[in-house]
Design a protein around this motif. Structure first.
Motif, PDB file in Angstrom:
ATOM      1  N   LEU A  46       4.235   3.988   3.490  1.00  0.00           N
ATOM      2  CA  LEU A  46       4.494   3.079   2.793  1.00  0.00           C
ATOM      3  C   LEU A  46       3.704   2.370   1.636  1.00  0.00           C
ATOM      4  O   LEU A  46       4.352   1.919   0.971  1.00  0.00           O
ATOM      5  N   ALA A  47       2.607   2.163   2.086  1.00  0.00           N
ATOM      6  CA  ALA A  47       1.425   1.896   0.773  1.00  0.00           C
ATOM      7  C   ALA A  47       1.524   3.090   0.033  1.00  0.00           C
ATOM      8  O   ALA A  47       1.454   2.373  -1.482  1.00  0.00           O
ATOM      9  N   PHE A  48       1.691   4.091  -0.490  1.00  0.00           N
ATOM     10  CA  PHE A  48       1.781   5.015  -1.365  1.00  0.00           C
ATOM     11  C   PHE A  48       2.435   4.604  -2.129  1.00  0.00           C
ATOM     12  O   PHE A  48       2.928   5.533  -3.699  1.00  0.00           O
ATOM     13  N   ALA A  49       3.975   4.093  -1.989  1.00  0.00           N
ATOM     14  CA  ALA A  49       5.049   3.969  -2.120  1.00  0.00           C
ATOM     15  C   ALA A  49       4.642   2.652  -3.640  1.00  0.00           C
ATOM     16  O   ALA A  49       5.033   2.759  -4.787  1.00  0.00           O
ATOM     17  N   HIS A  50       3.380   2.077  -3.767  1.00  0.00           N
ATOM     18  CA  HIS A  50       3.126   0.993  -4.373  1.00  0.00           C
ATOM     19  C   HIS A  50       2.048   1.541  -5.364  1.00  0.00           C
ATOM     20  O   HIS A  50       1.685   1.125  -5.980  1.00  0.00           O
TER      21      HIS A  50
ATOM     22  N   LYS B 158      -3.040  -1.276   3.168  1.00  0.00           N
ATOM     23  CA  LYS B 158      -3.045  -2.012   1.642  1.00  0.00           C
ATOM     24  C   LYS B 158      -2.502  -0.688   0.012  1.00  0.00           C
ATOM     25  O   LYS B 158      -3.594  -0.282   0.343  1.00  0.00           O
ATOM     26  N   PRO B 159      -2.225  -0.752  -0.200  1.00  0.00           N
ATOM     27  CA  PRO B 159      -2.415  -0.156  -1.419  1.00  0.00           C
ATOM     28  C   PRO B 159      -3.245  -1.337  -2.509  1.00  0.00           C
ATOM     29  O   PRO B 159      -3.699  -1.671  -2.435  1.00  0.00           O
ATOM     30  N   ALA B 160      -4.263   0.190  -2.770  1.00  0.00           N
ATOM     31  CA  ALA B 160      -5.330  -0.349  -3.516  1.00  0.00           C
ATOM     32  C   ALA B 160      -4.687  -1.200  -4.413  1.00  0.00           C
ATOM     33  O   ALA B 160      -5.605  -2.565  -5.347  1.00  0.00           O
ATOM     34  N   ASN B 161      -4.024  -1.321  -5.498  1.00  0.00           N
ATOM     35  CA  ASN B 161      -3.682  -2.335  -6.524  1.00  0.00           C
ATOM     36  C   ASN B 161      -2.431  -2.535  -6.566  1.00  0.00           C
ATOM     37  O   ASN B 161      -1.026  -1.787  -7.142  1.00  0.00           O
ATOM     38  N   SER B 162      -2.253  -3.690  -5.786  1.00  0.00           N
ATOM     39  CA  SER B 162      -1.104  -4.637  -5.962  1.00  0.00           C
ATOM     40  C   SER B 162      -1.721  -5.840  -5.156  1.00  0.00           C
ATOM     41  O   SER B 162      -2.905  -6.107  -4.489  1.00  0.00           O
TER      42      SER B 162
ATOM     43  N   ALA C 131      -4.751  10.365  -2.459  1.00  0.00           N
ATOM     44  CA  ALA C 131      -3.104  11.098  -2.386  1.00  0.00           C
ATOM     45  C   ALA C 131      -2.639  12.174  -2.217  1.00  0.00           C
ATOM     46  O   ALA C 131      -2.436  12.885  -1.192  1.00  0.00           O
ATOM     47  N   ALA C 132      -4.625  12.886  -2.634  1.00  0.00           N
ATOM     48  CA  ALA C 132      -4.629  14.231  -2.655  1.00  0.00           C
ATOM     49  C   ALA C 132      -4.706  14.089  -0.455  1.00  0.00           C
ATOM     50  O   ALA C 132      -4.368  15.306  -0.535  1.00  0.00           O
TER      51      ALA C 132
END
Length: 352
Positions: free
Chosen positions: A210-214, A185-189, A161-162
Motif C-alpha cells: 500500500l505504501a508503494f502506491a504513494h 510509511k511512504p518515504a516521501n509523503s 521497489a526492487a
C-alpha cells in the motif's frame, strides 16, 4: 505606498492536494490586506497552473478550477522577469511579484522541486530551501542526518521497489530485526497518507504494498508507545521553538482520517508534560531544525515514552494551515496571531 505582491501557490499534484486547498484558503484570508496584494495561483491535480481571480471561499471545495475567469499562468524561471506569465485570449502578459508563499504540501510542493523553480526565478519565497525541503521530505534521509547529529529516533529499515520481487524475505528480515507491531510509511509523503500499522507478517506485506502506491521507497519503523507531541519552530539564524502541544488522536494513531476527516481529535496546548520533557523537546526541535538546514518554519513531531524518553518522529517543512493545524495554533499560544505570523514569515523571506 504600493502593496507587496504575494503569489500564493495552492493545490498541486500530490496526494495532499485537498489539504493544500484548505491551508491556502486560511492563508489568503489571514494575510494582512492593508500590506499585501495576494495573487492566487492554483495547480490542478494534473499539474495545470491557473491564475484564479475568483472568490477565495471557492478554493477549499475545489470548485475554483471551474471558474471561467481562470487563465493559464506560470512562474517564469528567468530571473530577469521575476513574475508570472499569464495567457489571456491568446495574448500574454507578465505580472511582477515580490514574494511567493508556496502553500503546497507533499510531493512537488514540499520536496524541493517548487523551491528549485523559485530559486531559478530569483523570487523570494516562504519556507525552507531546496536541500532542506528535499531532505526533510524523505524520511530515510531525515533519519540518517538526524541520527548522525545525535537525535534519538525510532529504529527503522528501508524497502525499495526492487525488493518487491523478494518481499517475503525482506519483510521476514525486518520483522526479526525490529519486531511487531511496526509502522509502514511512504518515504516521501505527509499528512500520514499511506501510513499503516502492521502487527503480523501478512499485514506487514500488505502495508508495504500500500505504501508503494504513494512512493518508490518505503520506511518501516518500530512501534513507539508514547504521547504524540508537536513543536513549532520559526526563524532562520536564531530560530525559536514554541511551547509543546499534544495530539489526542481519535484513532489508534494520528492518521489522515484522524487529522482531517473525523474532526474529533483533540489538541492540548501547552501539553501537560513535565517541564524537563518540554525543555528537551524544544531544544531538540531547534537542534533538528538547524541540522536539517531549515529556515522560516517547520513543525517537529515527537513521541514521549512513559519512561521519559524523547523520540523525534519527523519534520514537516510546510505544515498545515487548516483550522485544526497545530503549527498556527502553537504560534497563537505564544501570542502571535495568524495574520502576524504570516506577515513575519513573508518579511523573513524578503529579508533573505
Amino acid at each position: 505606498m504600493s502593496k507587496i505582491k504575494v503569489a500564493v501557490l495552492f493545490g498541486g499534484m500530490s496526494n495532499e492536494h485537498d489539504i493544500s486547498l484548505i491551508s491556502a484558503t486560511n492563508i489568503i484570508n489571514a494575510i494582512p490586506s492593508d500590506k499585501y496584494e495576494v495573487i492566487p495561483i492554483g495547480i490542478t491535480k494534473k499539474g495545470r497552473w491557473l491564475f484564479y481571480p475568483g472568490d477565495v471561499s471557492m478554493i477549499a471545495s475545489g470548485s475554483w478550477e471551474s471558474n471561467p475567469d481562470c487563465v493559464p499562468a506560470v512562474i517564469l524561471p528567468d530571473p530577469i522577469y521575476k513574475g508570472i506569465f499569464k495567457i489571456t485570449d491568446g495574448t500574454y502578459s507578465i505580472a511582477k511579484i515580490d514574494v511567493v508563499f508556496p502553500a503546497l504540501h507533499g510531493q512537488h510542493g514540499e520536496d524541493g522541486t517548487i523551491q528549485g523553480l523559485l530559486e531559478m526565478s530569483g523570487i523570494p519565497y516562504v519556507g525552507c530551501g531546496c536541500l532542506a525541503s528535499a531532505d526533510c521530505m524523505d524520511k530515510g534521509v531525515t533519519h540518517t542526518i538526524l541520527e548522525a547529529n545525535g537525535v534519538h529516533m525510532a529504529k527503522w529499515r528501508t524497502v525499495y521497489a526492487a525488493d518487491l520481487n523478494r518481499l517475503d524475505e525482506v519483510c521476514e528480515q525486518i520483522a526479526n530485526e525490529l519486531d511487531y507491531p511496526l509502522f509502514v510509511k511512504p518515504a516521501n509523503s505527509g499528512s500520514s497518507v499511506g501510513v499503516n500499522k502492521a502487527s503480523s507478517f501478512e499485514q506487514l506485506k500488505d502495508a508495504v504494498k500500500l505504501a508503494f502506491a504513494h512512493d518508490k521507497k518505503v520506511i518501516v519503523e518500530e512501534f513507539i508507545k508514547g504521547r504524540e507531541l508537536e513543536c513549532a519552530v520559526f526563524g532562520t539564524d536564531k530560530p525559536f521553538a514554541s511551547e509543546v502541544g499534544e495530539i489526542n488522536s481519535c484513532n489508534e494513531f494520528y492518521d489522515y482520517d484522524a487529522k482531517y476527516i473525523l474532526g474529533t481529535s483533540g489538541l492540548s496546548i501547552p501539553a501537560d508534560i513535565p517541564a524537563e520533557a518540554s525543555r528537551e523537546i524544544r531544544e531538540t526541535a531547534v537542534k533538528a531544525f538547524k541540522a536539517m538546514g531549515c529556515s522560516g518554519l517547520s513543525r517537529v513531531d515527537f513521541f514521549l515514552k512513559e519512561d521519559g524518553t524523547v523520540i523525534l518522529n519527523e519534520i514537516n517543512t510546510l505544515p498545515g494551515f487548516t483550522p485544526i493545524s497545530m503549527y498556527p495554533k502553537l504560534m497563537e499560544n505564544m501570542g502571535i496571531s495568524q495574520p502576524e505570523l504570516l506577515d513575519r514569515l513573508i518579511t523573513l523571506s524578503l529579508e533573505g
